[in-house]
Design an enzyme around this catalytic site. Sequence first.
Site, PDB file in Angstrom:
ATOM      1  N   HIS A 133      -7.901  -0.527   6.687  1.00  0.00           N
ATOM      2  CA  HIS A 133      -8.281  -1.814   7.288  1.00  0.00           C
ATOM      3  C   HIS A 133      -8.933  -2.704   6.224  1.00  0.00           C
ATOM      4  O   HIS A 133      -9.787  -2.237   5.457  1.00  0.00           O
ATOM      5  CB  HIS A 133      -9.250  -1.589   8.454  1.00  0.00           C
ATOM      6  CG  HIS A 133      -9.581  -2.875   9.151  1.00  0.00           C
ATOM      7  ND1 HIS A 133      -8.717  -3.483  10.050  1.00  0.00           N
ATOM      8  CD2 HIS A 133     -10.654  -3.704   9.042  1.00  0.00           C
ATOM      9  CE1 HIS A 133      -9.249  -4.614  10.472  1.00  0.00           C
ATOM     10  NE2 HIS A 133     -10.422  -4.777   9.880  1.00  0.00           N
ATOM     11  N   MET A 153       0.922  -2.588  12.406  1.00  0.00           N
ATOM     12  CA  MET A 153       0.221  -3.546  13.261  1.00  0.00           C
ATOM     13  C   MET A 153       0.511  -3.282  14.748  1.00  0.00           C
ATOM     14  O   MET A 153       0.938  -4.166  15.478  1.00  0.00           O
ATOM     15  CB  MET A 153       0.627  -4.975  12.862  1.00  0.00           C
ATOM     16  CG  MET A 153       0.430  -5.265  11.394  1.00  0.00           C
ATOM     17  SD  MET A 153      -1.225  -4.869  10.781  1.00  0.00           S
ATOM     18  CE  MET A 153      -2.032  -6.428  11.080  1.00  0.00           C
ATOM     19  N   ASN A 210       0.825  -1.219   0.000  1.00  0.00           N
ATOM     20  CA  ASN A 210       0.000   0.000   0.000  1.00  0.00           C
ATOM     21  C   ASN A 210       0.851   1.258   0.000  1.00  0.00           C
ATOM     22  O   ASN A 210       0.511   2.249  -0.651  1.00  0.00           O
ATOM     23  CB  ASN A 210      -0.982  -0.015   1.174  1.00  0.00           C
ATOM     24  CG  ASN A 210      -2.120  -0.963   0.904  1.00  0.00           C
ATOM     25  OD1 ASN A 210      -3.016  -0.636   0.131  1.00  0.00           O
ATOM     26  ND2 ASN A 210      -2.061  -2.154   1.483  1.00  0.00           N
ATOM     27  N   ILE A 236      -1.029  -0.889  18.227  1.00  0.00           N
ATOM     28  CA  ILE A 236      -2.131  -0.043  18.717  1.00  0.00           C
ATOM     29  C   ILE A 236      -1.594   1.300  19.200  1.00  0.00           C
ATOM     30  O   ILE A 236      -0.576   1.358  19.896  1.00  0.00           O
ATOM     31  CB  ILE A 236      -2.899  -0.796  19.829  1.00  0.00           C
ATOM     32  CG1 ILE A 236      -3.691  -1.937  19.185  1.00  0.00           C
ATOM     33  CG2 ILE A 236      -3.823   0.143  20.593  1.00  0.00           C
ATOM     34  CD1 ILE A 236      -4.194  -2.957  20.140  1.00  0.00           C
TER      35      ILE A 236
HETATM   36  C1  GAR Z   1      -3.274  -4.349   4.332  1.00  0.00           C
HETATM   37  O1  GAR Z   1      -4.130  -5.334   3.819  1.00  0.00           O
HETATM   38  C2  GAR Z   1      -3.967  -3.559   5.417  1.00  0.00           C
HETATM   39  O2  GAR Z   1      -5.344  -3.393   5.191  1.00  0.00           O
HETATM   40  C3  GAR Z   1      -3.719  -4.407   6.629  1.00  0.00           C
HETATM   41  O3  GAR Z   1      -2.388  -4.838   6.487  1.00  0.00           O
HETATM   42  C4  GAR Z   1      -2.110  -5.008   5.094  1.00  0.00           C
HETATM   43  C5  GAR Z   1      -0.774  -4.361   4.798  1.00  0.00           C
HETATM   44  O4  GAR Z   1      -0.316  -4.743   3.527  1.00  0.00           O
HETATM   45  N1  GAR Z   1      -3.885  -3.660   7.829  1.00  0.00           N
HETATM   46  C6  GAR Z   1      -4.470  -4.144   8.924  1.00  0.00           C
HETATM   47  O5  GAR Z   1      -4.875  -5.292   9.007  1.00  0.00           O
HETATM   48  C7  GAR Z   1      -4.590  -3.158  10.077  1.00  0.00           C
HETATM   49  N2  GAR Z   1      -5.426  -3.676  11.092  1.00  0.00           N
HETATM   50  P1  GAR Z   1       0.927  -3.994   2.876  1.00  0.00           P
HETATM   51  O6  GAR Z   1       2.067  -4.029   3.888  1.00  0.00           O
HETATM   52  O7  GAR Z   1       1.233  -4.803   1.664  1.00  0.00           O
HETATM   53  O8  GAR Z   1       0.499  -2.598   2.564  1.00  0.00           O
END
Ligand code: GAR
Length: 193
Positions: free
Chosen positions: A111, A92, A13, A94
């Site tokens: 999320h 990840m 992301n 809080i």
């Molecule tokens: C994403 O899917 C995001 O929505 C999730 O972690 C992933 C990160 O992917 N976030 C959570 O679950 C937050 N509670 P990335 O490192 O490839 O961007």
Amino acid sequence: MRIVILGSGRGSNAAAILEAAGQNRLGRARVVQIFSDKPGAGILALGPRFGVPAAHLDPGPFKTKFDEAGETRYIESIRTLDPGLVVLAGFMRILKPRFIDAFSRKIINLHPSLLPSFPGLDGIGQAWRRGVKITGCTVHYVTAEVDGGPIIDQSAVRIEESDTLETLEQKIHSAEHALLPSVIARLSAPPSQ
Ligand code: GAR
């Protein structure tokens, strides 16, 4: 608008945000720093790839929260950068009120579910196991309630009979990669008169 990205994982992301910036799809926003709580996280490799400072910041010894020194380290390092927006892109950990209040209404989180359904860990797996037919992703302001802050925007993903957990994950990540840069671009626009 100066953006600081926090992430713990592979950073797909964050890469989508940086690609959008390179293609003039991020409005008036530009990424000034990436921080990760994990020293070897893939997200840190985006720094040299996109020419953006990227660094590990020690959060302290806990797995899902900061200790006081770690929280102070994050708050002060971010504050120095004077961001208009702090983007949690797969971060990840809080955030407690002291951290949130230091950047009031300026922290947004991505999320992988249609909140308020399936907050917390593994939003994609939770939706899959529950058997819902539509899930998706959400960008919301961060408040002290985990995954409970005001929703800014969402994108829906239909779960087809032919989907597996893996194909669903791919669909949700694609939806995220479109949603998050578009929200940032929108938030970067000056308020209309
Ligand atoms: C994403 O899917 C995001 O929505 C999730 O972690 C992933 C990160 O992917 N976030 C959570 O679950 C937050 N509670 P990335 O490192 O490839 O961007």
